[in-house]
Write a protein that holds these residues in place. Structure first.
Motif, PDB file in Angstrom:
ATOM      1  N   ARG A 201       0.794  -1.227   0.000  1.00  0.00           N
ATOM      2  CA  ARG A 201       0.000   0.000   0.000  1.00  0.00           C
ATOM      3  C   ARG A 201       0.822   1.270   0.000  1.00  0.00           C
ATOM      4  O   ARG A 201       0.283   2.361  -0.151  1.00  0.00           O
ATOM      5  CB  ARG A 201      -0.913   0.011   1.252  1.00  0.00           C
ATOM      6  CG  ARG A 201      -1.802  -1.189   1.291  1.00  0.00           C
ATOM      7  CD  ARG A 201      -2.659  -1.228   2.537  1.00  0.00           C
ATOM      8  NE  ARG A 201      -3.970  -1.730   2.170  1.00  0.00           N
ATOM      9  CZ  ARG A 201      -5.018  -0.968   1.899  1.00  0.00           C
ATOM     10  NH1 ARG A 201      -4.919   0.332   1.968  1.00  0.00           N
ATOM     11  NH2 ARG A 201      -6.159  -1.507   1.560  1.00  0.00           N
ATOM     12  N   HIS A 202       2.131   1.151   0.199  1.00  0.00           N
ATOM     13  CA  HIS A 202       2.974   2.352   0.290  1.00  0.00           C
ATOM     14  C   HIS A 202       4.083   2.356  -0.746  1.00  0.00           C
ATOM     15  O   HIS A 202       4.614   1.304  -1.101  1.00  0.00           O
ATOM     16  CB  HIS A 202       3.612   2.449   1.680  1.00  0.00           C
ATOM     17  CG  HIS A 202       2.620   2.583   2.777  1.00  0.00           C
ATOM     18  ND1 HIS A 202       2.076   1.490   3.412  1.00  0.00           N
ATOM     19  CD2 HIS A 202       2.054   3.670   3.332  1.00  0.00           C
ATOM     20  CE1 HIS A 202       1.212   1.913   4.334  1.00  0.00           C
ATOM     21  NE2 HIS A 202       1.182   3.231   4.296  1.00  0.00           N
ATOM     22  N   SER A 203       4.429   3.565  -1.167  1.00  0.00           N
ATOM     23  CA  SER A 203       5.557   3.730  -2.069  1.00  0.00           C
ATOM     24  C   SER A 203       6.227   5.052  -1.721  1.00  0.00           C
ATOM     25  O   SER A 203       5.551   5.986  -1.286  1.00  0.00           O
ATOM     26  CB  SER A 203       5.050   3.738  -3.507  1.00  0.00           C
ATOM     27  OG  SER A 203       6.082   4.155  -4.365  1.00  0.00           O
ATOM     28  N   PHE A 204       7.541   5.135  -1.907  1.00  0.00           N
ATOM     29  CA  PHE A 204       8.236   6.382  -1.565  1.00  0.00           C
ATOM     30  C   PHE A 204       7.889   7.488  -2.556  1.00  0.00           C
ATOM     31  O   PHE A 204       8.148   8.652  -2.320  1.00  0.00           O
ATOM     32  CB  PHE A 204       9.757   6.170  -1.549  1.00  0.00           C
ATOM     33  CG  PHE A 204      10.256   5.510  -2.792  1.00  0.00           C
ATOM     34  CD1 PHE A 204      10.554   6.266  -3.912  1.00  0.00           C
ATOM     35  CD2 PHE A 204      10.411   4.128  -2.853  1.00  0.00           C
ATOM     36  CE1 PHE A 204      10.997   5.670  -5.072  1.00  0.00           C
ATOM     37  CE2 PHE A 204      10.852   3.518  -4.017  1.00  0.00           C
ATOM     38  CZ  PHE A 204      11.139   4.283  -5.126  1.00  0.00           C
ATOM     39  N   MET A 205       7.326   7.099  -3.686  1.00  0.00           N
ATOM     40  CA  MET A 205       6.853   8.084  -4.675  1.00  0.00           C
ATOM     41  C   MET A 205       5.484   7.643  -5.128  1.00  0.00           C
ATOM     42  O   MET A 205       5.275   6.460  -5.383  1.00  0.00           O
ATOM     43  CB  MET A 205       7.819   8.125  -5.859  1.00  0.00           C
ATOM     44  CG  MET A 205       7.517   9.162  -6.904  1.00  0.00           C
ATOM     45  SD  MET A 205       6.177   8.749  -8.021  1.00  0.00           S
ATOM     46  CE  MET A 205       6.814   7.307  -8.863  1.00  0.00           C
ATOM     47  N   PHE A 206       4.553   8.564  -5.158  1.00  0.00           N
ATOM     48  CA  PHE A 206       3.251   8.255  -5.750  1.00  0.00           C
ATOM     49  C   PHE A 206       2.671   9.541  -6.340  1.00  0.00           C
ATOM     50  O   PHE A 206       3.369  10.565  -6.386  1.00  0.00           O
ATOM     51  CB  PHE A 206       2.317   7.594  -4.736  1.00  0.00           C
ATOM     52  CG  PHE A 206       2.051   8.384  -3.474  1.00  0.00           C
ATOM     53  CD1 PHE A 206       2.963   8.382  -2.431  1.00  0.00           C
ATOM     54  CD2 PHE A 206       0.886   9.130  -3.336  1.00  0.00           C
ATOM     55  CE1 PHE A 206       2.726   9.109  -1.272  1.00  0.00           C
ATOM     56  CE2 PHE A 206       0.630   9.859  -2.171  1.00  0.00           C
ATOM     57  CZ  PHE A 206       1.551   9.851  -1.148  1.00  0.00           C
ATOM     58  N   ASP A 322      -1.985  -4.246  -5.158  1.00  0.00           N
ATOM     59  CA  ASP A 322      -0.596  -3.968  -4.770  1.00  0.00           C
ATOM     60  C   ASP A 322      -0.070  -2.770  -5.573  1.00  0.00           C
ATOM     61  O   ASP A 322       0.019  -2.823  -6.798  1.00  0.00           O
ATOM     62  CB  ASP A 322       0.271  -5.209  -5.037  1.00  0.00           C
ATOM     63  CG  ASP A 322       1.599  -5.128  -4.311  1.00  0.00           C
ATOM     64  OD1 ASP A 322       2.200  -4.021  -4.275  1.00  0.00           O
ATOM     65  OD2 ASP A 322       2.047  -6.157  -3.772  1.00  0.00           O
ATOM     66  N   ILE A 323       0.287  -1.715  -4.848  1.00  0.00           N
ATOM     67  CA  ILE A 323       0.706  -0.458  -5.507  1.00  0.00           C
ATOM     68  C   ILE A 323       1.996  -0.651  -6.307  1.00  0.00           C
ATOM     69  O   ILE A 323       2.241   0.040  -7.287  1.00  0.00           O
ATOM     70  CB  ILE A 323       0.889   0.666  -4.444  1.00  0.00           C
ATOM     71  CG1 ILE A 323       1.003   2.045  -5.098  1.00  0.00           C
ATOM     72  CG2 ILE A 323       2.110   0.417  -3.564  1.00  0.00           C
ATOM     73  CD1 ILE A 323       0.983   3.201  -4.118  1.00  0.00           C
ATOM     74  N   ARG A 324       2.804  -1.641  -5.894  1.00  0.00           N
ATOM     75  CA  ARG A 324       4.094  -1.845  -6.553  1.00  0.00           C
ATOM     76  C   ARG A 324       3.939  -2.248  -8.020  1.00  0.00           C
ATOM     77  O   ARG A 324       4.823  -2.009  -8.846  1.00  0.00           O
ATOM     78  CB  ARG A 324       4.906  -2.911  -5.802  1.00  0.00           C
ATOM     79  CG  ARG A 324       5.402  -2.408  -4.458  1.00  0.00           C
ATOM     80  CD  ARG A 324       5.953  -3.516  -3.595  1.00  0.00           C
ATOM     81  NE  ARG A 324       4.908  -4.420  -3.135  1.00  0.00           N
ATOM     82  CZ  ARG A 324       5.049  -5.270  -2.127  1.00  0.00           C
ATOM     83  NH1 ARG A 324       6.193  -5.341  -1.480  1.00  0.00           N
ATOM     84  NH2 ARG A 324       4.053  -6.050  -1.769  1.00  0.00           N
ATOM     85  N   LEU A 325       2.784  -2.846  -8.345  1.00  0.00           N
ATOM     86  CA  LEU A 325       2.549  -3.260  -9.733  1.00  0.00           C
ATOM     87  C   LEU A 325       2.664  -2.087 -10.711  1.00  0.00           C
ATOM     88  O   LEU A 325       3.076  -2.254 -11.852  1.00  0.00           O
ATOM     89  CB  LEU A 325       1.155  -3.892  -9.854  1.00  0.00           C
ATOM     90  CG  LEU A 325       1.003  -5.275  -9.225  1.00  0.00           C
ATOM     91  CD1 LEU A 325      -0.458  -5.649  -9.077  1.00  0.00           C
ATOM     92  CD2 LEU A 325       1.755  -6.305 -10.052  1.00  0.00           C
ATOM     93  N   PHE A 326       2.328  -0.884 -10.249  1.00  0.00           N
ATOM     94  CA  PHE A 326       2.387   0.287 -11.132  1.00  0.00           C
ATOM     95  C   PHE A 326       3.809   0.638 -11.534  1.00  0.00           C
ATOM     96  O   PHE A 326       4.026   1.299 -12.547  1.00  0.00           O
ATOM     97  CB  PHE A 326       1.788   1.516 -10.425  1.00  0.00           C
ATOM     98  CG  PHE A 326       0.295   1.459 -10.272  1.00  0.00           C
ATOM     99  CD1 PHE A 326      -0.527   1.400 -11.385  1.00  0.00           C
ATOM    100  CD2 PHE A 326      -0.278   1.462  -9.013  1.00  0.00           C
ATOM    101  CE1 PHE A 326      -1.907   1.357 -11.238  1.00  0.00           C
ATOM    102  CE2 PHE A 326      -1.651   1.424  -8.856  1.00  0.00           C
ATOM    103  CZ  PHE A 326      -2.461   1.365  -9.975  1.00  0.00           C
TER     104      PHE A 326
END
Ligand code: DAH
Length: 337
Positions: A201-206, A322-326
């Protein structure tokens, strides 16, 4: 020797049919047609034969060589997209060309585009601001006090004491209001950065999209009208919206905006945690202190602002978990959009 040659021909023609790759084609060529291949070996022995026989067998060997060379070229065409010159000197320009795969826009770009269009129809202009930002625009002018936890090193990437990577697109509100007088209707999409540990759910950039509308007489009803029209246009006409009281330093009152879960239609499912509602953005009436920071008279003008996470919106719309998929650039994921 004639029998041996005919047997070799038989075997070679049989083998030709089973060739499936460039490597196999090349092995075949070396084995039968190469300089040290089987045919060459027989041809070298021709000189040991009596002249009559030599003529007949020599002719046969040549015919077999031509036949196998043709057969190999044929096999090349079937097996290879581009016959390597080493295997076959033949290039057939009449073969159909190969279409390179077509690219497409990234799902996040598509999401931003769609949201821009919806707000564009309501008269909102698209603006942008810098990703490397002064602390003033990220915090101070937005009425975020010096001791606010979000100003902490742990929650913001600092470049120096007063320069940082913006942690929200709300910065653009200030930059626009400093330059322009009302009426203002803008949305500002862009990247934001936070030192969060990366997980589903988290990313250092979004990405976020900020919205701002300021005019004389703008009230909470306008906020509700604009955002519910957005929700129904983007998530579907049956979407319901509700506001829950919240807190942001730059708005008063502030609200968390929720929509009825698009997957279970409000019945309750794993995506909405059984509640039937999904939080999609934060919003509120612009705080008088923010107007004061940009030199607007809070007695004359009112306005509302909102901010949404693009990844979150896209995840809710498409059921992505999963946000990482982006960000992994896996074509199997990207080509679905
Ligand atoms: N900037 C907020 C955040 O990053 C989102 C937000 C909330 C923006 C309320 C707004 C607002 O303009 O009114 O969490």
């Amino acid at each position: 020797m004639k029998e041996a040659l005919l047997e070799l021909r038989e075997k070679a023609l049989e083998e030709l049919k089973s060739l499936r790759s460039a490597e196999e084609l090349e092995l075949f060529r070396v084995k039968y047609l190469g300089r040290k291949g089987l045919l060459s070996k027989y041809m070298a022995q021709l000189s040991t034969l009596p002249p009559d026989e030599k003529r007949v067998v020599g002719k046969l060997a040549n015919e077999i060589k031509v036949e196998l060379t043709r057969g190999l070229e044929e096999a090349c065409r079937g097996v290879l997209q581009y016959a390597p010159t080493k295997v076959s000197p033949v290039m057939d320009v009449s073969l159909p060309g190969h279409m390179p795969p077509r690219g497409r826009t990234h799902p996040l770009v598509q999401t931003i585009q769609e949201i821009k269009e919806i707000f564009g129809r309501m008269g909102f202009q698209v603006v942008s601001g810098p990703e490397v930002e002064l602390e003033y625009f990220n915090f101070e002018a937005l009425n975020i006090p010096p001791d606010h936890p979000s100003r902490d090193d742990f929650d913001t990437f600092y470049v120096s004491d007063d320069i940082l990577l913006r942690s929200q697109t709300s910065t653009v509100q200030i930059r626009v209001m400093q330059k322009q007088k009302p009426p203002i209707r803008i949305i500002a999409p862009g990247k934001v950065f936070r030192p969060d540990t990366v997980d589903a759910r988290h990313s250092f950039m979004f990405h976020q999209i900020e919205g701002l509308m300021v005019e004389e007489g703008v009230n909470f009803g306008h906020l509700k009208g604009v955002l519910s029209l957005f929700a129904r246009t983007y998530f579907g006409p049956d979407t319901r919206m509700r506001l829950r009281p919240s807190f942001f330093p730059f708005t008063e009152p502030s609200a968390e905006v929720e929509i009825s879960c698009s997957l279970c239609k409000g019945k309750g499912c794993s995506v909405c945690g059984g509640s039937g509602w999904l939080e999609i953005l934060g919003a509120g009436m612009v705080h008088p202190n923010v107007f004061k920071a940009v030199g607007y008279d809070p007695e004359q003008y009112t306005g509302f602002a909102f901010g949404m996470g693009v990844e979150r919106i896209a995840m809710l719309k498409y059921g992505i978990d999963d946000i990482r998929l982006f960000f992994e650039n896996d074509v199997r994921f990207l080509s679905q959009f």
